[in-house]
Design a protein around this motif. Structure first.
Motif, PDB file in Angstrom:
ATOM      1  N   LEU A  10       0.826  -1.205   0.000  1.00 56.47           N
ATOM      2  CA  LEU A  10       0.000   0.000   0.000  1.00 56.47           C
ATOM      3  C   LEU A  10       0.860   1.254   0.000  1.00 56.47           C
ATOM      4  CD1 LEU A  10      -2.835  -1.020   2.500  1.00 56.47           C
ATOM      5  CD2 LEU A  10      -2.939  -0.931   0.004  1.00 56.47           C
ATOM      6  N   GLU A  65      -6.924   2.862   0.356  1.00 59.36           N
ATOM      7  CA  GLU A  65      -7.259   1.606  -0.318  1.00 59.36           C
ATOM      8  C   GLU A  65      -8.761   1.343  -0.249  1.00 59.36           C
ATOM      9  OE1 GLU A  65      -7.243  -2.006  -2.376  1.00 59.36           O
ATOM     10  OE2 GLU A  65      -5.940  -0.263  -2.423  1.00 59.36           O
ATOM     11  N   LYS A  71      -5.116  -1.503  -5.039  1.00 58.61           N
ATOM     12  CA  LYS A  71      -4.454  -2.775  -4.748  1.00 58.61           C
ATOM     13  C   LYS A  71      -5.379  -3.946  -5.074  1.00 58.61           C
ATOM     14  CE  LYS A  71      -2.156  -5.622  -1.330  1.00 58.61           C
ATOM     15  NZ  LYS A  71      -2.905  -6.811  -1.754  1.00 58.61           N
TER      16      LYS A  71
END
Length: 104
Positions: A10, A65, A71
């Motif tokens: 991340l 995220e 991701k």
């Protein structure tokens, strides 16, 4: 502090959205495997200040995220590529990427 290496990924994706200190401390802790004490010594601050910066940075990365999901999308594309390579079938890749693009 228990290391979640998902944070390293991340940080690669969203790290530039963090403060320079947060980005660098997360990088040092997760990628360079430095201890909190070593980072604190290098930065001339307390171990607690390093920990706080890493925790706040980690929370920010999780927030990004959750909102953006890059991701998750990269993981889906990677899985589709892996399946295509395993089965050696480009049509599977086209189908999977089409499914993914609908959700983007």
């Amino acid at each position: 502090m228990k290391k979640d290496f998902n944070v390293s990924v991340l940080n690669d994706i969203y790290g530039m959205l963090l403060t320079d200190n947060q980005h660098n401390m997360i990088d040092s802790y997760y990628n360079c495997d430095l201890s909190l004490s070593e980072i604190a010594e290098n930065c001339g601050i307390s171990r607690q200040a390093v920990r706080d910066s890493i925790v706040k940075g980690k929370e920010a990365l999780m927030f990004y995220e959750e909102k953006l999901g890059f991701k998750k999308k990269l993981d889906l594309i990677s899985k589709a590529l892996e399946q295509c390579l395993t089965e050696n079938d480009i049509d599977i890749l086209k189908e999977r990427l089409s499914e993914i693009s609908i959700n983007i």
